[in-house]
Write an enzyme that holds these catalytic residues in place. Structure first.
Site, mmCIF file in Angstrom:
data_model
loop_
_atom_site.group_PDB
_atom_site.id
_atom_site.type_symbol
_atom_site.label_atom_id
_atom_site.label_comp_id
_atom_site.label_asym_id
_atom_site.label_seq_id
_atom_site.Cartn_x
_atom_site.Cartn_y
_atom_site.Cartn_z
ATOM 1 N N SER A 1 58.473 78.088 35.904
ATOM 2 C CA SER A 1 57.684 79.015 36.700
ATOM 3 C C SER A 1 58.480 80.279 36.979
ATOM 4 C CB SER A 1 57.354 78.319 38.021
ATOM 5 O OG SER A 1 56.915 79.244 38.970
ATOM 6 N N TYR B 1 60.016 73.356 46.059
ATOM 7 C CA TYR B 1 59.304 73.370 44.776
ATOM 8 C C TYR B 1 60.081 74.212 43.757
ATOM 9 C CZ TYR B 1 56.054 74.901 41.156
ATOM 10 O OH TYR B 1 55.490 75.217 39.938
ATOM 11 N N LYS C 1 62.174 73.172 40.169
ATOM 12 C CA LYS C 1 62.017 73.770 38.834
ATOM 13 C C LYS C 1 63.367 74.258 38.323
ATOM 14 C CE LYS C 1 57.667 73.181 38.120
ATOM 15 N NZ LYS C 1 57.204 72.300 37.053
HETATM 16 P P1 NAD Z 1 47.961 70.221 38.147
HETATM 17 O O1 NAD Z 1 48.299 69.568 39.435
HETATM 18 O O2 NAD Z 1 46.553 70.630 37.909
HETATM 19 O O3 NAD Z 1 48.405 69.260 36.947
HETATM 20 C C1 NAD Z 1 49.501 68.395 37.037
HETATM 21 C C2 NAD Z 1 49.060 67.051 36.484
HETATM 22 O O4 NAD Z 1 50.184 66.153 36.528
HETATM 23 C C3 NAD Z 1 47.942 66.394 37.287
HETATM 24 O O5 NAD Z 1 46.929 65.969 36.402
HETATM 25 C C4 NAD Z 1 48.618 65.216 37.980
HETATM 26 O O6 NAD Z 1 47.723 64.131 38.159
HETATM 27 C C5 NAD Z 1 49.738 64.899 37.020
HETATM 28 N N1 NAD Z 1 50.922 64.266 37.628
HETATM 29 C C6 NAD Z 1 51.571 64.604 38.772
HETATM 30 N N2 NAD Z 1 52.646 63.810 38.967
HETATM 31 C C7 NAD Z 1 52.680 62.954 37.907
HETATM 32 C C8 NAD Z 1 53.549 61.895 37.539
HETATM 33 N N3 NAD Z 1 54.591 61.561 38.291
HETATM 34 N N4 NAD Z 1 53.300 61.227 36.398
HETATM 35 C C9 NAD Z 1 52.216 61.538 35.622
HETATM 36 N N5 NAD Z 1 51.368 62.523 35.933
HETATM 37 C C10 NAD Z 1 51.590 63.234 37.058
HETATM 38 O O7 NAD Z 1 48.947 71.460 37.979
HETATM 39 P P2 NAD Z 1 48.911 72.666 36.923
HETATM 40 O O8 NAD Z 1 48.532 73.895 37.644
HETATM 41 O O9 NAD Z 1 48.189 72.275 35.706
HETATM 42 O O10 NAD Z 1 50.475 72.785 36.625
HETATM 43 C C11 NAD Z 1 51.075 72.137 35.535
HETATM 44 C C12 NAD Z 1 52.566 72.424 35.541
HETATM 45 O O11 NAD Z 1 52.783 73.828 35.500
HETATM 46 C C13 NAD Z 1 53.288 71.909 36.790
HETATM 47 O O12 NAD Z 1 54.550 71.411 36.404
HETATM 48 C C14 NAD Z 1 53.445 73.160 37.625
HETATM 49 O O13 NAD Z 1 54.557 73.082 38.480
HETATM 50 C C15 NAD Z 1 53.645 74.220 36.554
HETATM 51 N N6 NAD Z 1 53.272 75.575 37.010
HETATM 52 C C16 NAD Z 1 52.021 75.792 37.534
HETATM 53 C C17 NAD Z 1 51.680 77.063 38.010
HETATM 54 C C18 NAD Z 1 50.328 77.324 38.620
HETATM 55 O O14 NAD Z 1 50.190 78.319 39.322
HETATM 56 N N7 NAD Z 1 49.307 76.502 38.365
HETATM 57 C C19 NAD Z 1 52.624 78.106 37.926
HETATM 58 C C20 NAD Z 1 53.866 77.859 37.366
HETATM 59 C C21 NAD Z 1 54.184 76.578 36.911
HETATM 60 N N1 UFG Z 2 47.215 85.402 48.654
HETATM 61 C C1 UFG Z 2 46.400 85.839 49.694
HETATM 62 N N2 UFG Z 2 45.539 84.944 50.251
HETATM 63 C C2 UFG Z 2 45.443 83.645 49.850
HETATM 64 C C3 UFG Z 2 46.280 83.217 48.772
HETATM 65 C C4 UFG Z 2 47.156 84.123 48.213
HETATM 66 O O1 UFG Z 2 46.463 87.000 50.096
HETATM 67 O O2 UFG Z 2 44.644 82.885 50.409
HETATM 68 C C5 UFG Z 2 48.133 86.380 48.013
HETATM 69 C C6 UFG Z 2 49.612 86.006 48.134
HETATM 70 O O3 UFG Z 2 50.141 86.511 49.348
HETATM 71 C C7 UFG Z 2 50.176 86.671 46.885
HETATM 72 C C8 UFG Z 2 49.043 86.577 45.863
HETATM 73 O O4 UFG Z 2 47.855 86.382 46.627
HETATM 74 O O5 UFG Z 2 50.431 88.035 47.135
HETATM 75 C C9 UFG Z 2 49.197 85.416 44.891
HETATM 76 O O6 UFG Z 2 49.393 84.214 45.618
HETATM 77 P P1 UFG Z 2 49.315 82.776 44.933
HETATM 78 O O7 UFG Z 2 49.521 81.764 45.985
HETATM 79 O O8 UFG Z 2 48.080 82.675 44.108
HETATM 80 O O9 UFG Z 2 50.512 82.801 43.890
HETATM 81 P P2 UFG Z 2 52.088 82.974 44.127
HETATM 82 O O10 UFG Z 2 52.514 84.156 43.336
HETATM 83 O O11 UFG Z 2 52.450 82.951 45.553
HETATM 84 O O12 UFG Z 2 52.650 81.628 43.499
HETATM 85 C C10 UFG Z 2 52.200 81.140 42.229
HETATM 86 C C11 UFG Z 2 52.277 79.617 42.241
HETATM 87 C C12 UFG Z 2 53.695 79.167 42.285
HETATM 88 C C13 UFG Z 2 54.472 79.813 41.197
HETATM 89 C C14 UFG Z 2 54.337 81.318 41.260
HETATM 90 C C15 UFG Z 2 55.026 81.990 40.112
HETATM 91 O O13 UFG Z 2 51.593 79.091 43.357
HETATM 92 O O14 UFG Z 2 53.728 77.777 42.088
HETATM 93 O O15 UFG Z 2 52.953 81.673 41.205
HETATM 94 O O16 UFG Z 2 54.644 81.417 38.933
HETATM 95 F F1 UFG Z 2 55.760 79.493 41.332
#
Ligand code: NAD
Ligand code: UFG
Length: 338
Positions: free
Chosen positions: A124, A148, A152
């Site tokens: 991330s 978190y 990572k």
């Molecule tokens: P998500 O929660 O939708 O998907 C994660 C999946 O992993 C789920 O289906 C959950 O059931 C499964 N899971 C959790 N723990 C597990 C375990 N111990 N064993 C097997 N399965 C398990 O999340 P996502 O948004 O699809 O994110 C996927 C990956 O990308 C994560 O590692 C997250 O940290 C990373 N990531 C997400 C974002 C974002 O904003 N969505 C940003 C940066 C990185």
């Molecule tokens: N925001 C609002 N109101 C809300 C939610 C978010 O104003 O209800 C704003 C936040 O302050 C920020 C922007 O919208 O300025 C984006 O916020 P998000 O929570 O959607 O995303 P972040 O950038 O804070 O974090 C996301 C993921 C993290 C990841 C990061 C970088 O949640 O897991 O992107 O990849 F690490």
């Protein structure tokens, strides 16, 4: 190529499975259903015509992993499984370190035992902490501000050390910026349980009438309009990035690190206005205090991925918001039994 996709029923994993199937890669999904449900499988089948193999299991279960890796003749693993809520990680750090860090170590140990030596890891942009400048390149210093993010970063460091000691392995760290959007069919999308932490799911739940208004966290940042600026990337582009990574560097030994972002930054208010345009709905909002731990702005320099993976985000902000709305309006309460 058979690829084990941990967390493959989740938001990013499910879209990536679709793009893998379209590219002729066979995903084998391994998920414990902690944050997803099985109806996603039917949606994948509806969109692709193919039904991927699903094994319910936890990545901390080494024996089960070994069995699947062997039985399914897996040649690479894409590791999405984990916990991802920043706020929750502050409350429950042990759960985050156990699932995200320990889970990855168990997975790599199982792979080592079977001899599968190709891993793509979901990292991330959070590993850049509060960046000194934008755009962010892969060489920027890394740091963490919450459990978190630290999980990572720890995984990145563990995998870096492991790859150094096992030079024949291919390990790819993909640093995602802000994934948004949904499959253009309207069949798959983001379905957070409870109150969404992230901006776009919150905005779309306001538009569909599930929530009254959006709180905009701060309007006094040193940005174009005072609200936070992020690099929002369509989940389909992000998914394509995984297919490119598997094809280009998945069989090449080494540690490969890429930013997956668009290189563009949009403010919260710009996202709200784009969403209103796409949905034809008003999204009422109130300015609220800054959210602790938030940074002012963050966007990627994605040129390394373009150069080396031949990958570039193609989808526009309009596609991101239109596809989000299509998913949300077709599935106002998300997947059926969630
Ligand atoms: P998500 O929660 O939708 O998907 C994660 C999946 O992993 C789920 O289906 C959950 O059931 C499964 N899971 C959790 N723990 C597990 C375990 N111990 N064993 C097997 N399965 C398990 O999340 P996502 O948004 O699809 O994110 C996927 C990956 O990308 C994560 O590692 C997250 O940290 C990373 N990531 C997400 C974002 C974002 O904003 N969505 C940003 C940066 C990185
Ligand atoms: N925001 C609002 N109101 C809300 C939610 C978010 O104003 O209800 C704003 C936040 O302050 C920020 C922007 O919208 O300025 C984006 O916020 P998000 O929570 O959607 O995303 P972040 O950038 O804070 O974090 C996301 C993921 C993290 C990841 C990061 C970088 O949640 O897991 O992107 O990849 F690490």
């Amino acid at each position: 190529m058979n690829v084990l996709v941990t967390g493959g029923l989740g938001y990013i994993g499910s879209h990536t499975c679709i793009q893998m199937l379209e590219a002729g890669i066979k995903p084998v999904i391994f998920d414990n259903l902690y944050n997803s449900n099985e109806s996603v499988l039917g949606r994948i089948e509806m969109v692709t015509g193919a039904s991927p193999i699903f094994v319910k299991g936890d990545v901390r279960d080494k024996e089960k992993l070994i069995k699947v890796l062997k039985e399914q003749s897996i040649s690479a693993v894409v590791h999405f499984a984990g916990l991802k809520a920043v706020g929750e990680s502050v409350e429950k750090p042990l759960e985050y370190y156990d699932n995200n860090v320990n889970g990855t170590l168990v997975l790599v140990d199982a792979m080592r035992e079977v001899g599968v030596k190709s891993l793509v890891f979901s990292s991330s942009a959070t590993v850049y902490g509060d960046p000194a400048s934008v755009p962010i390149t892969e060489e920027f210093p890394t740091s963490a501000t919450n459990p978190y993010g630290r999980s990572k970063l720890m995984v990145e460091e563990c995998l870096t050390d492991f790859q150094k000691a096992n030079s024949e392995w291919s390990i790819t760290l993909l640093r995602y910026f802000n994934p948004v959007g949904a499959h253009p069919s309207g069949q798959l999308g983001e379905d957070p349980s409870g109150i969404p932490n992230n901006l776009m799911p919150f905005v779309s739940q306001v538009a569909v009438g599930r929530r009254e208004y959006l709180s905009v966290f701060g309007d006094d940042y040193p940005t174009k309009d005072g609200t936070g600026v992020r690099d929002y990337i369509h989940v389909m582009d992000l998914s394509d990035g995984h297919v490119c990574a598997l094809n280009k560097v998945g069989q090449t030994s080494g540690l490969h690190i890429y930013n997956l972002g668009t290189g563009n930054g949009y403010s919260v208010l710009e996202m709200v206005s784009a969403f209103e345009k796409a949905s034809g709905k008003k999204v009422p909002y109130k300015i609220a205090p800054r959210r602790p731990g938030d940074i002012a702005e963050c966007w990627a320099d994605p040129s390394k991925a373009q150069r080396e993976l031949n990958w570039k985000a193609e989808r526009t902000l309009q596609q991101m918001t239109t596809d989000t709305w299509y998913w949300q309006s077709n599935n106002p309460n998300g997947y059926p039994d969630h």
